[in-house]
Design an enzyme around this catalytic site. Structure first.
Site, PDB file in Angstrom:
ATOM      1  N   HIS A 127      29.639  47.127 -25.152  1.00 24.52           N
ATOM      2  CA  HIS A 127      30.752  47.798 -25.836  1.00 24.52           C
ATOM      3  C   HIS A 127      31.523  46.726 -26.609  1.00 24.52           C
ATOM      4  CE1 HIS A 127      34.799  49.663 -25.992  1.00 24.52           C
ATOM      5  NE2 HIS A 127      34.192  50.827 -25.806  1.00 24.52           N
ATOM      6  N   ASP A 204      30.848  44.096 -16.968  1.00 23.39           N
ATOM      7  CA  ASP A 204      31.706  45.177 -17.462  1.00 23.39           C
ATOM      8  C   ASP A 204      31.335  46.432 -16.670  1.00 23.39           C
ATOM      9  OD1 ASP A 204      32.658  47.397 -18.786  1.00 23.39           O
ATOM     10  OD2 ASP A 204      32.180  46.658 -20.788  1.00 23.39           O
ATOM     11  N   GLN A 207      31.622  51.790 -17.004  1.00 25.06           N
ATOM     12  CA  GLN A 207      30.845  53.024 -16.831  1.00 25.06           C
ATOM     13  C   GLN A 207      30.130  53.070 -15.486  1.00 25.06           C
ATOM     14  OE1 GLN A 207      31.067  55.490 -18.877  1.00 25.06           O
ATOM     15  NE2 GLN A 207      32.041  54.471 -20.617  1.00 25.06           N
ATOM     16  N   LYS A 230      38.723  56.344 -16.591  1.00 19.79           N
ATOM     17  CA  LYS A 230      37.367  56.904 -16.625  1.00 19.79           C
ATOM     18  C   LYS A 230      36.920  57.352 -15.234  1.00 19.79           C
ATOM     19  CE  LYS A 230      35.874  53.735 -20.293  1.00 19.79           C
ATOM     20  NZ  LYS A 230      35.813  54.536 -21.514  1.00 19.79           N
ATOM     21  N   CYS A 369      31.716  52.706 -30.090  1.00 20.85           N
ATOM     22  CA  CYS A 369      32.155  51.299 -29.946  1.00 20.85           C
ATOM     23  C   CYS A 369      30.967  50.406 -29.586  1.00 20.85           C
ATOM     24  CB  CYS A 369      33.274  51.140 -28.920  1.00 20.85           C
ATOM     25  SG  CYS A 369      34.708  52.140 -29.283  1.00 20.85           S
TER      26      CYS A 369
HETATM   27  N1  7TS Z   1      33.237  48.807 -21.602  1.00 19.72           N
HETATM   28  C1  7TS Z   1      32.496  49.918 -21.602  1.00 19.72           C
HETATM   29  C2  7TS Z   1      31.081  49.866 -21.126  1.00 19.72           C
HETATM   30  C3  7TS Z   1      33.073  51.120 -22.022  1.00 19.72           C
HETATM   31  O1  7TS Z   1      32.340  52.222 -21.999  1.00 19.72           O
HETATM   32  C4  7TS Z   1      34.418  51.136 -22.453  1.00 19.72           C
HETATM   33  C5  7TS Z   1      35.063  52.379 -22.990  1.00 19.72           C
HETATM   34  C6  7TS Z   1      35.150  49.947 -22.395  1.00 19.72           C
HETATM   35  C7  7TS Z   1      34.514  48.800 -21.984  1.00 19.72           C
HETATM   36  C8  7TS Z   1      36.594  49.878 -22.761  1.00 19.72           C
HETATM   37  O2  7TS Z   1      37.363  50.543 -21.824  1.00 19.72           O
HETATM   38  P1  7TS Z   1      38.942  50.692 -21.995  1.00 19.72           P
HETATM   39  O3  7TS Z   1      39.345  51.597 -20.899  1.00 19.72           O
HETATM   40  O4  7TS Z   1      39.534  49.339 -21.905  1.00 19.72           O
HETATM   41  O5  7TS Z   1      39.133  51.297 -23.366  1.00 19.72           O
HETATM   42  N2  7TS Z   1      34.145  53.290 -23.517  1.00 19.72           N
HETATM   43  C9  7TS Z   1      34.422  54.351 -24.310  1.00 19.72           C
HETATM   44  C10 7TS Z   1      33.433  55.223 -24.738  1.00 19.72           C
HETATM   45  O6  7TS Z   1      32.244  55.131 -24.475  1.00 19.72           O
HETATM   46  N3  7TS Z   1      33.996  56.173 -25.503  1.00 19.72           N
HETATM   47  O7  7TS Z   1      35.319  55.929 -25.571  1.00 19.72           O
HETATM   48  C11 7TS Z   1      35.594  54.805 -24.830  1.00 19.72           C
END
Ligand code: 7TS
Length: 411
Positions: A127, A204, A207, A230, A369
């Site tokens: 990401h 990371d 997910q 999430k 992303c």
């Molecule tokens: N890493 C992964 C694998 C992600 O899927 C996401 C967010 C992030 C980092 C960032 O997370 P945040 O909570 O700091 O924003 N992924 C997504 C997505 O797949 N669609 O919208 C956000």
């Protein structure tokens, strides 16, 4: 952990009031969980109770409410540590989310540990939030970025780790589960390879933590980051787990109240981790809400949640195979989480998502992303349905009806 029985989806859905509504005249079918999940009553009630009864600032007041808020906040830290199998609560730093967790490591660990010519090894599945912070660090230090490719089935080319890991590799950044393809990466194996060249590893977990049982000790990494929103928790809260020794060595990320021991006008000394990384008033309420989300998920059982989502993807692939032009982009096998990224003939994902929205179905269309991955796949965008514990086969059927309707509409 309970693994034997199937989930009672009807009962689970009833815990999520937001799902009980119509959108554009249809029952809401929420399939955008990889972007953000919905919240069960237990989490919302915890936030309400905290604000209505216990709120004050933490770690400072010698009064009852401050004591309660501090206990709730530190209790949430211990809860988060248990959720990921961390040795001690002090290894849990509360951050805004995965993005901030990774930026914290890149800013606070990076400059002390990387020199010109050193290497940072990422993968094409990352990401943007596990790419851009390392680019900023590379620009500051003169380090180089390299990345591991995937094969056409959406799995990482593990053979490339052996080629690309060198004595100059200081940091390996890898996602546990791909948000774009649903690939579950063999992080234990990747960490073991990285450790053979002495690299530090950040996983990371954005997910993975919502969907799989996590044991950072078994993974063997040095840092693990994830987001509360999430995983049925509030927005604006997440966890950076780091090995105690590494956190102790790292410089502070931001300066301010609560992270210091003694402040003079010219210099200061800092508290030990994790306080050293939590300058200012922390997000107390949402940390407490996140702990409630962890209780909720563990009560149901992460193994069961994962099995359920895996089953939904398998069912969706079966149904998708009957739809002309449907092409799934993720790996088929046990290493697949509840993410379904696909193409549908030559219908543009944005057009498709709009047709689905008109039928009450929420999906994400775009690059997710993951622009380097889209480039690797030769695509500008995909349509993505991502499942969670409250989705069922009915939701997949509604999605498939929507796909057939879109084919008709654009033919
Ligand atoms: N890493 C992964 C694998 C992600 O899927 C996401 C967010 C992030 C980092 C960032 O997370 P945040 O909570 O700091 O924003 N992924 C997504 C997505 O797949 N669609 O919208 C956000």
């Amino acid at each position: 952990m309970k693994t034997s029985t199937r989930l009672d989806i009807k009962a689970i859905k009833a815990e999520f009031p937001i799902l009980d509504q119509e959108v554009n005249g249809h029952r809401l079918v929420y399939l955008d969980n990889a972007a953000s999940s919905q919240k069960p009553r237990a989490v919302v009630a915890t936030l309400e109770r905290y604000y209505e009864r216990d709120h004050a600032n933490v770690h400072r007041g010698i009064h009852e409410l401050s004591t309660r808020a501090t206990q709730a906040y530190e209790g949430a830290r211990a809860r988060a540590a248990r959720y990921i199998g961390a040795g001690e609560p002090e290894e849990v730093v509360f951050v805004r989310g995965t993005t901030e967790g990774i930026n914290l490591v890149a800013s606070a660990w990076g400059p002390e540990n990387l020199r010109e010519g050193d290497e940072i090894l990422l993968t094409v599945l990352e990401h943007h939030s596990n790419i851009v912070p390392w680019q900023l660090l590379a620009q500051r230090t003169g380090a180089h970025l390299k990345s591991v490719d995937i094969s056409d089935d959406g799995r990482l080319r593990l053979d490339q780790f052996d080629e690309l890991l060198t004595r100059r590799t200081r940091l390996v950044g890898v996602t546990h589960v791909s948000n774009a393809l649903g690939t579950i990466n063999p992080v234990e194996e990747i960490v073991a390879a990285a450790k053979r060249v002495g690299a530090t590893v950040l996983v990371d977990g954005a997910q993975a933590a919502p969907h799989l049982p996590i044991d950072v000790g078994a993974v063997g990494c040095d840092f693990y980051a994830f987001s509360g929103h999430k995983m049925c928790g509030p927005t604006g809260i997440g966890v950076l787990w780091g090995r105690r020794e590494l956190l102790e060595e790292m410089a502070p990320y931001q300066g301010g109240g609560e992270m210091i021991e003694i402040v003079e006008l010219e210099r200061s000394t800092y508290k030990p981790a994790p306080q050293k990384f939590e300058a200012g008033t922390p997000n107390v309420a949402d940390a407490v809400g996140l702990a409630a989300a962890m209780d909720y998920l563990e009560d149901i059982g992460l193994e069961r949640i994962h099995a359920h989502e895996h089953d939904l993807v398998a069912y969706a692939l079966e149904r998708g195979a009957e739809i002309p032009g449907f092409r799934d982009l993720g790996p088929v096998g046990d290493d697949r989480a509840g993410v379904l990224s696909f193409e549908l003939g030559d219908i543009h994902p944005h057009d498709l998502a709009q047709v689905l929205d008109s039928r009450g179905i929420a999906v994400r269309a775009g690059h997710h992303c993951n622009q380097p991955l889209m480039r690797r796949l030769g695509l500008g965008a995909t349509t993505r349905a991502s499942f969670y514990l409250y989705n069922d086969r009915d939701d997949v059927d509604v999605l498939c009806e929507g796909l057939n309707a879109a084919i008709e509409f654009f033919s």
